[in-house]
Design an enzyme around this catalytic site. Structure first.
Site, mmCIF file in Angstrom:
data_model
loop_
_atom_site.group_PDB
_atom_site.id
_atom_site.type_symbol
_atom_site.label_atom_id
_atom_site.label_comp_id
_atom_site.label_asym_id
_atom_site.label_seq_id
_atom_site.Cartn_x
_atom_site.Cartn_y
_atom_site.Cartn_z
ATOM 1 N N ASP A 19 22.795 -26.385 -46.872
ATOM 2 C CA ASP A 19 21.982 -26.276 -45.576
ATOM 3 C C ASP A 19 23.014 -25.915 -44.410
ATOM 4 O O ASP A 19 23.853 -26.402 -44.482
ATOM 5 C CB ASP A 19 21.083 -27.434 -45.559
ATOM 6 C CG ASP A 19 19.876 -27.223 -44.626
ATOM 7 O OD1 ASP A 19 19.737 -25.981 -44.357
ATOM 8 O OD2 ASP A 19 19.330 -28.186 -44.305
ATOM 9 N N ASN A 67 11.250 -20.974 -49.945
ATOM 10 C CA ASN A 67 12.119 -20.146 -49.184
ATOM 11 C C ASN A 67 11.261 -18.798 -48.940
ATOM 12 O O ASN A 67 11.739 -17.922 -48.020
ATOM 13 C CB ASN A 67 13.384 -20.102 -49.378
ATOM 14 C CG ASN A 67 14.398 -20.924 -49.257
ATOM 15 O OD1 ASN A 67 15.309 -21.298 -49.815
ATOM 16 N ND2 ASN A 67 13.959 -21.964 -47.853
HETATM 17 C C1 FPP Z 1 20.252 -22.931 -46.191
HETATM 18 O O1 FPP Z 1 20.362 -22.650 -44.987
HETATM 19 C C2 FPP Z 1 20.641 -21.858 -46.954
HETATM 20 C C3 FPP Z 1 19.672 -20.844 -47.734
HETATM 21 C C4 FPP Z 1 18.136 -21.212 -47.741
HETATM 22 C C5 FPP Z 1 20.168 -20.128 -48.705
HETATM 23 C C6 FPP Z 1 21.410 -20.338 -49.323
HETATM 24 C C7 FPP Z 1 22.360 -19.167 -49.562
HETATM 25 C C8 FPP Z 1 23.470 -19.426 -49.527
HETATM 26 C C9 FPP Z 1 24.199 -20.472 -49.196
HETATM 27 C C10 FPP Z 1 24.066 -17.891 -49.793
HETATM 28 C C11 FPP Z 1 23.918 -17.544 -51.107
HETATM 29 C C12 FPP Z 1 24.542 -18.101 -52.396
HETATM 30 C C13 FPP Z 1 24.980 -17.563 -53.550
HETATM 31 C C14 FPP Z 1 25.244 -18.002 -54.797
HETATM 32 C C15 FPP Z 1 25.191 -16.182 -53.342
HETATM 33 P P1 FPP Z 1 19.286 -22.650 -43.794
HETATM 34 O O2 FPP Z 1 18.964 -21.028 -43.748
HETATM 35 O O3 FPP Z 1 17.976 -23.364 -44.273
HETATM 36 O O4 FPP Z 1 19.967 -23.043 -42.516
HETATM 37 P P2 FPP Z 1 19.220 -23.671 -41.337
HETATM 38 O O5 FPP Z 1 18.633 -24.889 -41.823
HETATM 39 O O6 FPP Z 1 20.454 -23.860 -40.313
HETATM 40 O O7 FPP Z 1 18.314 -22.582 -40.746
#
Ligand code: FPP
Length: 241
Positions: A19, A67
């Site tokens: 996250d 998501n």
């Molecule tokens: C959470 O950060 C992250 C996600 C929902 C997407 C996760 C994807 C990746 C880490 C990259 C891809 C992974 C692979 C295996 C290619 P957030 O967007 O919720 O962050 P925030 O809470 O700061 O808004």
């Protein structure tokens, strides 16, 4: 330092809620997708650190069933990132002897992505090193519901007696049926929630919530968490003398 950890003391299976990508990008005045790209780059460093830490399984939460509620631009960007990640990382994963699996409901995913996922699973199936499981369109409740549906079909078709249904039976229908339960669940970015990740499997896991945003999470920080896990006493409901 890392090598001093006795393997029996360390977690065999670590699950990670990655996250904080969005906040990491916003702090830099960049679009959220910039953070997801930075987050994807972190995955390699973390997976490569696992063998020295005695970690045999690592499961990462890349996209949840919730998501899809994000903007179309972000969802499309993340899906494109997955395609790019698989294409670009396949050779490196193979070279590192990493066996890749995907969990989650694939039906809602783009056909091209589904094909790439299946190819990467096939290609890395002979690998005997770290087991990397990537959760895409994954939700713990959704997984249990899908497992229950398949179990009910087995009962309907006469292959399973309801009297034989127990925890072990249901576990066999989960996406994770070939994996051991996670020993340690890590969530980055300061949020202390599990957000529907591996609900059934993490019943007795230890948890670590760290403030670091995922794109800043390093192998050193992982090593510290593994060391600290080794000092915990896991009782699984028992009272130890
Ligand atoms: C959470 O950060 C992250 C996600 C929902 C997407 C996760 C994807 C990746 C880490 C990259 C891809 C992974 C692979 C295996 C290619 P957030 O967007 O919720 O962050 P925030 O809470 O700061 O808004």
């Amino acid at each position: 330092m890392v090598k001093q950890i006795r393997q029996t003391d360390g977690p065999r299976h670590i699950a990670i809620i990655m996250d904080g990508n969005g906040r990491w990008a916003t702090q830099r005045g960049r679009p959220r997708l910039f953070g997801h790209h930075a987050g994807a780059k972190r995955v390699r460093e973390i997976v490569e650190a696992c063998p020295d830490l005695g970690v045999k399984y690592v499961t990462i939460f890349a996209f949840s069933t919730e998501n899809w509620k994000r903007t179309q631009t972000e969802v499309t960007g993340i899906m494109n990132l997955f395609r790019r990640y698989i294409t670009q990382e396949a050779q490196a994963l193979l070279k590192e002897n990493v066996r890749v699996r995907f969990i989650g409901d694939r039906l809602r995913l783009d056909k091209k992505l589904i094909k790439l996922m299946a190819e990467l699973e096939d290609m890395t199936s002979p690998c005997t090193g770290v087991n990397l499981t990537i959760a895409i369109n994954y939700g713990g409740r959704d997984e249990v519901a899908r497992a229950t549906k398949r179990l009910a079909q087995e009962v309907r078709d006469g292959h399973l007696d309801p009297e034989d249904v127990n925890e072990e039976t249901l576990t066999r229908f989960l996406d994770t049926h070939v994996l051991p339960d996670p020993d340690l669940v890590i969530r980055t970015s300061g949020e202390a929630r599990i957000s529907n990740f591996l609900l059934w499997q993490s019943a007795y896991a230890e948890y670590e919530f760290v403030d670091t945003l995922w794109p800043d999470f390093s192998a050193q920080e992982l090593a510290k968490l593994v060391t600290s896990y080794g000092k915990r006493e896991r009782r699984f409901g028992r009272v130890l003398a």
